[in-house]
Write a protein that holds these residues in place. Structure first.
Motif, PDB file in Angstrom:
ATOM      1  N   ALA A 169       0.838  -1.192   0.000  1.00 46.64           N
ATOM      2  CA  ALA A 169       0.000   0.000   0.000  1.00 46.64           C
ATOM      3  C   ALA A 169       0.869   1.236   0.000  1.00 46.64           C
ATOM      4  N   ASP A 228     -14.304  10.929  -2.317  1.00 47.55           N
ATOM      5  CA  ASP A 228     -14.626   9.659  -1.667  1.00 47.55           C
ATOM      6  C   ASP A 228     -13.546   8.630  -1.988  1.00 47.55           C
ATOM      7  N   VAL A 237     -11.126   5.373  -2.059  1.00 47.43           N
ATOM      8  CA  VAL A 237     -11.460   3.960  -1.889  1.00 47.43           C
ATOM      9  C   VAL A 237     -10.407   3.310  -0.994  1.00 47.43           C
ATOM     10  N   PRO A 238     -10.811   2.353  -0.168  1.00 47.33           N
ATOM     11  CA  PRO A 238      -9.844   1.695   0.712  1.00 47.33           C
ATOM     12  C   PRO A 238      -8.942   0.739  -0.050  1.00 47.33           C
ATOM     13  N   THR A 239      -7.738   0.560   0.450  1.00 43.79           N
ATOM     14  CA  THR A 239      -6.804  -0.405  -0.108  1.00 43.79           C
ATOM     15  C   THR A 239      -6.763  -1.641   0.777  1.00 43.79           C
ATOM     16  N   ASP A 240      -6.044  -2.649   0.342  1.00 45.46           N
ATOM     17  CA  ASP A 240      -5.930  -3.883   1.120  1.00 45.46           C
ATOM     18  C   ASP A 240      -5.259  -3.670   2.460  1.00 45.46           C
ATOM     19  N   GLY A 279      -5.656  -0.882   4.324  1.00 46.19           N
ATOM     20  CA  GLY A 279      -6.406   0.035   5.157  1.00 46.19           C
ATOM     21  C   GLY A 279      -6.231   1.502   4.835  1.00 46.19           C
ATOM     22  N   GLU A 280      -5.299   1.845   3.961  1.00 42.91           N
ATOM     23  CA  GLU A 280      -5.105   3.240   3.573  1.00 42.91           C
ATOM     24  C   GLU A 280      -6.133   3.626   2.511  1.00 42.91           C
ATOM     25  N   ALA A 281      -6.423   4.924   2.439  1.00 45.77           N
ATOM     26  CA  ALA A 281      -7.356   5.421   1.432  1.00 45.77           C
ATOM     27  C   ALA A 281      -6.607   5.792   0.161  1.00 45.77           C
ATOM     28  N   SER A 321      -6.798   8.083  -2.989  1.00 40.05           N
ATOM     29  CA  SER A 321      -7.498   9.303  -3.371  1.00 40.05           C
ATOM     30  C   SER A 321      -7.285   9.637  -4.841  1.00 40.05           C
ATOM     31  N   THR A 360      -7.180  -1.390  -6.271  1.00 40.86           N
ATOM     32  CA  THR A 360      -6.171  -0.332  -6.407  1.00 40.86           C
ATOM     33  C   THR A 360      -4.754  -0.863  -6.519  1.00 40.86           C
TER      34      THR A 360
END
Length: 523
Positions: free
Chosen positions: A15, A299, A301-304, A306-308, A310, A344
């Motif tokens: 991530a 908005d 989206v979350p990654t595997d 836990g980070e967003a 953008s 992502t």
């Protein structure tokens, strides 16, 4: 910018807490070394080579370290260890050729591991050596922790004096976090000191002269070395030539405009394929990209992990994927994964270069393990080096007055990359003045001939920078005009590759102003 030479899969997929962390700022950081460069000091060391540690490291790549002063002007302040790696010459070695892959902030050891096949021709005469510059990768890496989010939010489009004051507050907060996470190397980071380090590396490798191949930012590093150590310059090539004179504000506009042109070219190519995730109309595809950026910023989206992820992360991934046409099919697939499945991972690999790892918990003085390199080291180092190299420091009143105009100018240059690049311009607010050595002293070199490669369609280092830098360097500069697209020429043009290798291996230089045509023209 970091050059992309290899299309091999990344070493690992992790991530990334903000690829647009490339737009961090260094406001309020410790002062950069601004004094005039003196001679590099080497302790007479030799590199001890051994097998490289780390996942997927090639078996024929050897690793070692070189110790340099933390402060070249005051060696008593302590030392730093720099990570180095090499592929050995296949026959009788005439010495080494040192590589820098750009950034600033690009890891030389990791990139050499991934892109080694691109340089095997040079092992006919040289040990091919890469290194992590100070503050980068395993070499006392700098970090800004989680400051990227605050720095990016500072340029979110709010207007007026009150909005500008809030921008300055967020930038100061982000800068304090960078200081907290980076340790004692931060005041001594920058190209002037990195070039001094290269002379210590040269001596530790046992070479009388520095043979060098620098890409993108690496061209700035090579030029600064040549100005500091003209009698130590061997065969030097600068590919994807950086500017030595333009302020960061102008560099940012040029970068945003170049990246937008590259994106338009990518979309024209993509929409010829029925599988293009943006459809088959280039104009509509461009509008679709803008909507994706805006939607992800609203908005994420979350990654595997836990980070967003953008819209600015998306812009950062696009910026990396657009550097070479060879990367376009992989970029198209990664975008499709995001739009169709919300996945992502493919774009994270582009954004991070595939070598971004979990955050470092505390500053280090010696080499860190590969798995301990901070998550945001590339963007944090990029910000720190660029601030150290730039003597322009706008005051708060000027930032407040100019912020709205700058937003509009960057948005006009690129609705996709404008905000991403604007934050880079603001990154040095409040930080002490950087060195003026590069802007004032790197010119009229008295060195052997240096080969400069400029690519006409380069999205990161415009061709005019090659022409301008050649004029500054003087009679030492020999220009090779690469009439093609993509960032740098060595990894994408057979003609450039042959010409560069012929010079480094045999000293054969083309006439000044010679050109290489696009490989597509000869197929």
């Amino acid at each position: 910018m970091l050059v992309k030479l290899s299309t091999r899969p990344p070493l690992r997929r992790c991530a990334v807490a903000g690829a647009a962390g490339l737009a961090l700022l260094g406001a309020g950081l410790p002062a950069a070394d601004g004094h005039r460069p003196g001679p590099a000091r080497s302790p007479g060391q030799k590199v001890t080579w051994s097998a490289c540690k780390g996942q997927d490291m090639p078996k024929d790549l050897q690793c070692g370290k070189v110790t340099v002063p933390l402060d070249h002007a005051d060696p008593g302040k302590g030392t730093l260890d720099l990570a180095v790696a090499r592929y050995r010459a296949t026959g009788t070695s005439r010495g080494s050729v040192l590589l820098n892959f750009g950034g600033p902030g690009g890891q030389g050891v990791g990139q050499l591991a991934m892109a080694g096949k691109d340089f095997m021709g040079l092992t006919n005469g040289y040990d091919v050596v890469g290194f992590d510059p100070r503050g980068v990768g395993r070499s006392s890496p700098v970090s800004c922790g989680n400051a990227s989010e605050g720095a990016l939010n500072a340029v979110d489009g709010s207007a007026g004096v009150a909005g500008a004051q809030e921008v300055l507050r967020k930038l100061r907060d982000a800068a304090a976090e960078c200081t907290e996470h980076s340790g004692p190397v931060l005041p001594h980071i920058g190209t002037v000191n990195a070039a001094r380090d290269m002379d210590v590396i040269r001596a530790a490798l046992g070479d009388d002269k520095l043979n060098y191949l620098g890409f993108s930012y690496g061209s700035r590093l090579g030029a600064v070395y040549a100005a500091q150590f003209p009698d130590k310059v061997g065969r030097m090539v600068l590919d994807g030539v950086d500017t030595l004179t333009e302020p960061l504000s102008e560099q940012g506009v040029a970068g945003a405009r170049g990246q937008q042109t590259a994106l338009d070219n990518f979309l024209t190519w993509c929409t010829q394929d029925i599988a293009c995730p943006f459809g088959q109309n280039p104009r509509e595809a461009g509008e679709h990209v803008v909507r994706v950026v805006e939607s992800l910023d609203r908005d994420p989206v979350p990654t595997d992990f836990g980070e967003a992820f953008s819209g600015q992360d998306f812009a950062g991934a696009l910026a990396q994927g657009l550097y070479s046409r060879k990367l376009w099919p992989s970029l198209q697939r990664a975008i499709a994964q995001l739009l169709e499945d919300g996945d992502t991972r493919g774009l994270e690999a582009f954004a991070s270069g595939g070598v971004v790892l979990p955050p470092l918990r505390a500053p280090h003085h010696g080499l860190v393990d590969p798995e301990d390199v901070p998550l945001d080291n590339l963007p944090a180092a990029l910000m720190a080096v660029n601030c150290a190299d730039d003597p322009d420091r706008p005051a708060a009143a000027q930032v407040t007055r100019d912020l709205g105009r700058l937003r509009a100018r960057y948005q006009q240059a690129s609705p996709v990359f404008g905000r991403y690049r604007l934050t880079q311009v603001l990154m040095c607010y409040g930080r002490p003045k950087g060195t003026d050595f590069i802007r004032e002293e790197v010119k009229d070199l008295d060195t052997p001939r240096i080969l400069l490669v400029g690519t006409r369609g380069d999205p990161a280092t415009p061709y005019r920078w090659t022409v301008e830098t050649a004029e500054r360097l003087g009679s030492s500069a020999v220009v090779l005009d690469n009439r093609a697209e993509g960032h740098t020429g060595y990894g994408s043009s057979k003609c450039v590759h042959r010409t560069v290798d012929a010079f480094l291996l045999y000293g054969t230089l083309p006439p000044d102003g010679s050109s290489c045509g696009s490989d597509h023209d000869t197929e």
